[in-house]
Write a protein that holds these residues in place. Structure first.
Motif, PDB file in Angstrom:
ATOM      1  N   SER A 129      31.992  68.840  65.074  1.00 30.53           N
ATOM      2  CA  SER A 129      31.580  67.533  65.666  1.00 30.53           C
ATOM      3  C   SER A 129      30.104  67.217  65.789  1.00 30.53           C
ATOM      4  O   SER A 129      29.830  66.068  66.020  1.00 30.53           O
ATOM      5  N   ARG A 130      29.427  68.430  66.218  1.00 26.92           N
ATOM      6  CA  ARG A 130      27.890  68.283  66.444  1.00 26.92           C
ATOM      7  C   ARG A 130      27.245  68.284  65.029  1.00 26.92           C
ATOM      8  O   ARG A 130      26.092  68.237  65.028  1.00 26.92           O
ATOM      9  N   GLY A 131      27.953  68.670  63.897  1.00 27.13           N
ATOM     10  CA  GLY A 131      27.162  68.705  62.578  1.00 27.13           C
ATOM     11  C   GLY A 131      26.689  69.880  62.298  1.00 27.13           C
ATOM     12  O   GLY A 131      25.965  70.214  61.319  1.00 27.13           O
ATOM     13  N   VAL A 132      27.128  70.914  62.956  1.00 24.74           N
ATOM     14  CA  VAL A 132      26.717  72.302  62.680  1.00 24.74           C
ATOM     15  C   VAL A 132      27.391  72.467  61.326  1.00 24.74           C
ATOM     16  O   VAL A 132      28.769  72.374  61.197  1.00 24.74           O
ATOM     17  N   GLU A 133      26.689  73.316  60.551  1.00 30.49           N
ATOM     18  CA  GLU A 133      27.195  73.913  59.177  1.00 30.49           C
ATOM     19  C   GLU A 133      27.912  75.135  59.421  1.00 30.49           C
ATOM     20  O   GLU A 133      27.392  75.879  59.834  1.00 30.49           O
ATOM     21  N   LEU A 134      29.381  74.725  58.853  1.00 34.47           N
ATOM     22  CA  LEU A 134      30.436  75.967  58.874  1.00 34.47           C
ATOM     23  C   LEU A 134      30.569  76.437  57.475  1.00 34.47           C
ATOM     24  O   LEU A 134      30.623  75.686  56.821  1.00 34.47           O
ATOM     25  N   LEU A 184      29.138  80.015  72.542  1.00 41.05           N
ATOM     26  CA  LEU A 184      28.111  79.574  71.830  1.00 41.05           C
ATOM     27  C   LEU A 184      27.975  78.097  71.672  1.00 41.05           C
ATOM     28  O   LEU A 184      26.733  77.690  71.653  1.00 41.05           O
ATOM     29  N   ALA A 185      28.796  77.465  71.393  1.00 37.80           N
ATOM     30  CA  ALA A 185      28.659  75.787  71.555  1.00 37.80           C
ATOM     31  C   ALA A 185      28.098  75.621  72.662  1.00 37.80           C
ATOM     32  O   ALA A 185      27.265  74.420  72.721  1.00 37.80           O
ATOM     33  N   GLU A 186      28.242  76.055  73.999  1.00 38.81           N
ATOM     34  CA  GLU A 186      27.791  75.488  75.276  1.00 38.81           C
ATOM     35  C   GLU A 186      26.337  75.964  75.534  1.00 38.81           C
ATOM     36  O   GLU A 186      25.737  75.179  75.897  1.00 38.81           O
ATOM     37  N   TYR A 187      25.826  77.054  75.038  1.00 37.15           N
ATOM     38  CA  TYR A 187      24.568  77.448  75.339  1.00 37.15           C
ATOM     39  C   TYR A 187      23.596  77.401  74.199  1.00 37.15           C
ATOM     40  O   TYR A 187      22.321  77.540  74.598  1.00 37.15           O
ATOM     41  N   CYS A 188      24.089  77.160  73.055  1.00 41.43           N
ATOM     42  CA  CYS A 188      23.121  76.991  71.877  1.00 41.43           C
ATOM     43  C   CYS A 188      22.837  75.760  71.320  1.00 41.43           C
ATOM     44  O   CYS A 188      23.685  75.446  70.103  1.00 41.43           O
ATOM     45  N   PRO A 189      22.195  74.455  71.960  1.00 43.80           N
ATOM     46  CA  PRO A 189      22.271  73.327  71.470  1.00 43.80           C
ATOM     47  C   PRO A 189      21.339  72.996  70.102  1.00 43.80           C
ATOM     48  O   PRO A 189      21.881  72.059  69.494  1.00 43.80           O
ATOM     49  N   LYS A 190      20.805  74.115  69.890  1.00 41.86           N
ATOM     50  CA  LYS A 190      20.003  73.897  68.495  1.00 41.86           C
ATOM     51  C   LYS A 190      20.642  74.386  67.463  1.00 41.86           C
ATOM     52  O   LYS A 190      20.041  74.567  66.249  1.00 41.86           O
ATOM     53  N   LEU A 191      21.989  75.165  67.400  1.00 38.26           N
ATOM     54  CA  LEU A 191      22.537  75.820  66.268  1.00 38.26           C
ATOM     55  C   LEU A 191      22.818  74.866  65.174  1.00 38.26           C
ATOM     56  O   LEU A 191      23.049  73.949  65.319  1.00 38.26           O
ATOM     57  N   ARG A 192      22.233  75.380  64.101  1.00 31.93           N
ATOM     58  CA  ARG A 192      22.491  74.641  62.673  1.00 31.93           C
ATOM     59  C   ARG A 192      23.487  75.142  61.759  1.00 31.93           C
ATOM     60  O   ARG A 192      24.175  74.477  61.124  1.00 31.93           O
ATOM     61  N   SER A 193      23.744  76.362  61.954  1.00 28.20           N
ATOM     62  CA  SER A 193      24.579  77.053  60.982  1.00 28.20           C
ATOM     63  C   SER A 193      25.181  78.189  61.669  1.00 28.20           C
ATOM     64  O   SER A 193      24.727  78.873  62.283  1.00 28.20           O
ATOM     65  N   LEU A 194      26.557  78.382  61.352  1.00 26.53           N
ATOM     66  CA  LEU A 194      27.424  79.529  61.823  1.00 26.53           C
ATOM     67  C   LEU A 194      28.249  79.920  60.655  1.00 26.53           C
ATOM     68  O   LEU A 194      28.863  79.158  60.006  1.00 26.53           O
ATOM     69  N   LYS A 195      28.360  81.264  60.361  1.00 31.98           N
ATOM     70  CA  LYS A 195      29.048  81.689  59.346  1.00 31.98           C
ATOM     71  C   LYS A 195      30.147  82.859  60.013  1.00 31.98           C
ATOM     72  O   LYS A 195      30.102  83.435  60.640  1.00 31.98           O
TER      73      LYS A 195
END
Length: 291
Positions: free
Chosen positions: A259-264, A231-242
């Motif tokens: 580290s990319r600032g994705v909201e977890l 998911l981290a490799e293929y989804c550069p626009k990911l903003r949030s993951l639950k």
């Protein structure tokens, strides 16, 4: 010099279709509009015209629970709906009430059916056949959704951008994979509360949906670290993951996204330990988290 006597204007004297319906009535709460029908026969006709031309219907605007007969009467003449939210009809809504509305409204791009447990797979098939421009669909807690009806949705509604399949427990990896292969524009997807969802579905979602911004995997017990790394490799626009309650997902994979600032929705291990310590002893020692 002749004096001009001012005349009192009447709201109903304004053009109905050009002024009242598109520019005035659309700004009033639906419940108030329905009450206006009791003023006079002219107002009743005006409101009926508005109901036949309204673009958005949200059952929550009418109250905590809209009666079945009222729902049928309100939408019987409407063929131009674009948004339909029926979560407040969940206690009684069946295919019998929904299918006629779907069948005569081919411009729907947003449908909310959260918790409508009395519908059947035929409802989703009808949506897929009648709404080719659908963008957003919520089927949260609709356990009647199965793989065949989801395949129909994927085949006919390829412009989908947001799908909520929370607690659709009949669905397995194969069904999710088919959906994301056909609907590659997805930006938001919820697969939460489904123990059947595993790494295969998450990895296929990552590879097929490069525009993905929000993914909810809450309670997906079979999801592991490998799929999170994909998911981290293929989804550069990911903003949030639950991933709360995903017990096989560890910080080793989440740290990449963090580290990319994705909201977890889960704290780092050290932060969680400090919170637990504070709950036990009443305070937390100062620790430099920058180290």
């Amino acid at each position: 010099m002749m004096s001009v006597t001012p005349t009192r204007g009447c709201l109903l004297d304004l053009p109905w279709e050009d002024i009242l319906v598109p520019h005035i009535l659309c700004h009033l709460p639906l419940q108030q509009l329905l009450s206006l029908q009791r003023v006079s026969k002219s107002f009743q006709s005006l409101i009926q015209l508005y109901l036949a031309n309204m673009r958005c219907f949200d059952s929550s605007q009418i109250g905590p629970a809209i009666p079945r007969a009222a729902f049928v009467n309100l939408l019987k003449d409407n063929e131009v709906l674009q948004q339909l939210a029926l979560q407040n009809c969940s206690e009684w809504l069946t295919d019998r009430e929904l299918l006629p509305v779907i069948g005569q409204n081919h411009h729907l791009h947003q449908i909310q059916l959260k918790g409508c447990a009395q519908l059947s797979r035929h409802a989703l098939v009808a949506i897929s056949l009648s709404c080719p421009n659908l963008r957003q669909l919520s089927l949260a807690h609709c356990e009647w959704v199965d793989s065949l009806s989801l395949r129909s949705l994927a085949d006919h509604c390829r412009a989908l951008e947001a799908v909520d399949l929370t607690a659709c427990r009949q669905l397995k990896d194969e069904a999710i994979c088919y959906l994301v292969q056909k609907c590659s524009r997805l930006k938001s997807l919820s697969l939460a509360v489904n123990a059947n969802v595993g790494d295969a579905a998450v990895e296929e979602t990552a590879k097929c949906c490069p525009e993905l911004e929000h993914l909810d995997l809450t309670g997906c017990l079979r999801v592991k670290n490998d799929s999170i790394r994909v998911l981290a490799e293929y989804c550069p626009k990911l903003r949030s993951l639950k991933v709360k309650h995903c017990h096989n997902v560890a910080e080793s994979s989440l740290s990449i996204l963090r580290s990319r600032g994705v909201e977890l929705d889960v704290e780092p291990p050290l932060q969680r330990a400090l919170v637990l310590l504070q709950d036990v002893v009443g305070f937390a020692p100062f620790i430099n988290l920058q180290i």
